[in-house]
Design an enzyme around this catalytic site. Structure first.
Site, PDB file in Angstrom:
ATOM      1  N   GLU A 182       0.855  -1.189   0.000  1.00  0.00           N
ATOM      2  CA  GLU A 182       0.000   0.000   0.000  1.00  0.00           C
ATOM      3  C   GLU A 182       0.886   1.233   0.000  1.00  0.00           C
ATOM      4  OE1 GLU A 182      -2.238   0.469   3.685  1.00  0.00           O
ATOM      5  OE2 GLU A 182      -0.582  -0.393   4.823  1.00  0.00           O
ATOM      6  N   LEU A 207      -3.435  -1.648   5.795  1.00  0.00           N
ATOM      7  CA  LEU A 207      -4.532  -1.112   6.598  1.00  0.00           C
ATOM      8  C   LEU A 207      -5.830  -1.297   5.803  1.00  0.00           C
ATOM      9  CD1 LEU A 207      -5.243   0.640   9.188  1.00  0.00           C
ATOM     10  CD2 LEU A 207      -5.339   2.555   7.601  1.00  0.00           C
TER      11      LEU A 207
HETATM   12  N1  PLP Z   1      -3.074   2.896   4.268  1.00  0.00           N
HETATM   13  C1  PLP Z   1      -2.377   3.676   5.119  1.00  0.00           C
HETATM   14  C2  PLP Z   1      -0.992   3.271   5.528  1.00  0.00           C
HETATM   15  C3  PLP Z   1      -2.962   4.854   5.622  1.00  0.00           C
HETATM   16  O1  PLP Z   1      -2.274   5.625   6.469  1.00  0.00           O
HETATM   17  C4  PLP Z   1      -4.267   5.210   5.201  1.00  0.00           C
HETATM   18  C5  PLP Z   1      -4.903   6.434   5.692  1.00  0.00           C
HETATM   19  O2  PLP Z   1      -4.363   7.189   6.428  1.00  0.00           O
HETATM   20  C6  PLP Z   1      -4.934   4.381   4.309  1.00  0.00           C
HETATM   21  C7  PLP Z   1      -4.316   3.221   3.870  1.00  0.00           C
HETATM   22  C8  PLP Z   1      -6.317   4.720   3.823  1.00  0.00           C
HETATM   23  O3  PLP Z   1      -7.260   4.541   4.846  1.00  0.00           O
HETATM   24  P1  PLP Z   1      -8.632   5.361   4.847  1.00  0.00           P
HETATM   25  O4  PLP Z   1      -9.288   5.089   3.545  1.00  0.00           O
HETATM   26  O5  PLP Z   1      -9.387   4.768   5.999  1.00  0.00           O
HETATM   27  O6  PLP Z   1      -8.286   6.787   5.042  1.00  0.00           O
END
Ligand code: PLP
Length: 285
Positions: A182, A207
């Protein structure tokens, strides 16, 4: 309007908003956070963000700072006091303040809660989305528990700075097998030449982004196929489209990967459609 932050029970002017030097967030990065989009004055996907917050806290055995209804009120109050119509609200919970010692502090130590909000320049963001962004790849060097939204973000900080210095917006972590995990603060997606949307399974070293969950719903509603499987950097380089998702950027087209154009080097129709429809599917309250 001057900025206001919530710190452990008090609404304070931003420049006076501080935590103790022995806060475990400051000493050990011993805490978790959430970022929720504010859209037309409403919180976007608050329920899912608070679900994920509770999970992160449980996994790290940090107590909840207050009940969900009270926390929701604080979030709204911080948004209101800062006059945020479009922007984001940030919340952070740490294991609290205690004499510096790696092991958990004495039972009953109150967790710390900080909430801030800030405005976003929607027009500027739309302009970026119309052009798309560049991404670089970097070796994955984070701990295996990236499913927890921990404030311990040093690899992410370094990766995003490296991206910035390379003229890119985001860095994609690549695991030892050559698969993209990611971004430093976003989930990573591609659209294959056959038009299939691909993103890594949430159980596998990423995440579980809230935006990711909603984008899957949007994609299915638009009749697009989503494959949850890892993809390599080579596959991304040969893809029709690529994009990143997060509460801060919603769906952002990726037009350059490691200095080379993705697809025709312009935002692709799938990313554009997903971005356009996102708020029709998000929970807005
Ligand atoms: N992956 C990482 C490492 C993040 O820090 C984030 C958001 O801050 C996301 C993915 C995306 O998550 P979200 O869609 O809940 O903002």
């Amino acid at each position: 309007m001057s900025r206001i932050a919530y710190v452990n029970g008090r609404y304070l002017p931003h420049h006076d908003a501080s935590v103790h030097v022995e806060d475990r967030g400051y000493q050990f990065a011993d805490g978790v956070y959430e970022v929720c989009e504010v859209w037309n004055g409403h919180l976007v996907d608050e329920r899912r963000h608070l679900d994920r917050l509770e999970r992160s806290l449980r996994e790290l055995r940090i107590a909840e700072p207050m009940g969900r209804a009270a926390l929701s009120l604080v979030l709204r109050e911080v948004v209101r006091r800062n006059g945020v119509r479009d922007g984001l609200v940030y919340l952070q919970v740490t294991r609290g303040v205690a004499r510096r010692d790696h092991v958990f502090p004495p039972l009953g130590t109150a967790p710390s809660l900080v909430v801030t909000a800030r405005r976003a320049d929607r027009a500027a963001q739309e302009k970026v989305a119309q052009q798309g962004v560049a991404v670089i790849t970097v070796p994955e060097n984070r701990w295996p528990r990236v499913d927890i939204k921990s404030i311990s973000l040093l690899p992410n900080v370094l990766a995003k700075q490296q991206a910035k210095e390379a003229g890119a917006r985001e860095a994609w972590f690549v695991d030892a097998q050559g698969f993209v995990t990611e971004g430093g603060s976003t989930n990573a997606w591609i659209v294959t030449r056959a038009g299939r949307i691909v993103t890594r399974p949430a159980e596998l070293g990423i995440l579980r982004g809230i935006t990711r969950t909603v984008v899957m719903e949007v994609a299915r509603a638009l009749g697009l196929e989503v494959e949850e499987r890892p993809f390599t950097v080579a596959e991304a380089a040969a893809a029709q489209e690529a994009f990143i998702t997060a509460a801060t950027t919603v769906v952002m087209p990726v037009v350059v990967l490691d200095g080379r154009p993705v697809g025709d080097g312009k935002p692709g129709p799938v990313a554009v459609a997903l971005r356009l429809k996102f708020h029709d599917f998000a929970e807005i309250a």
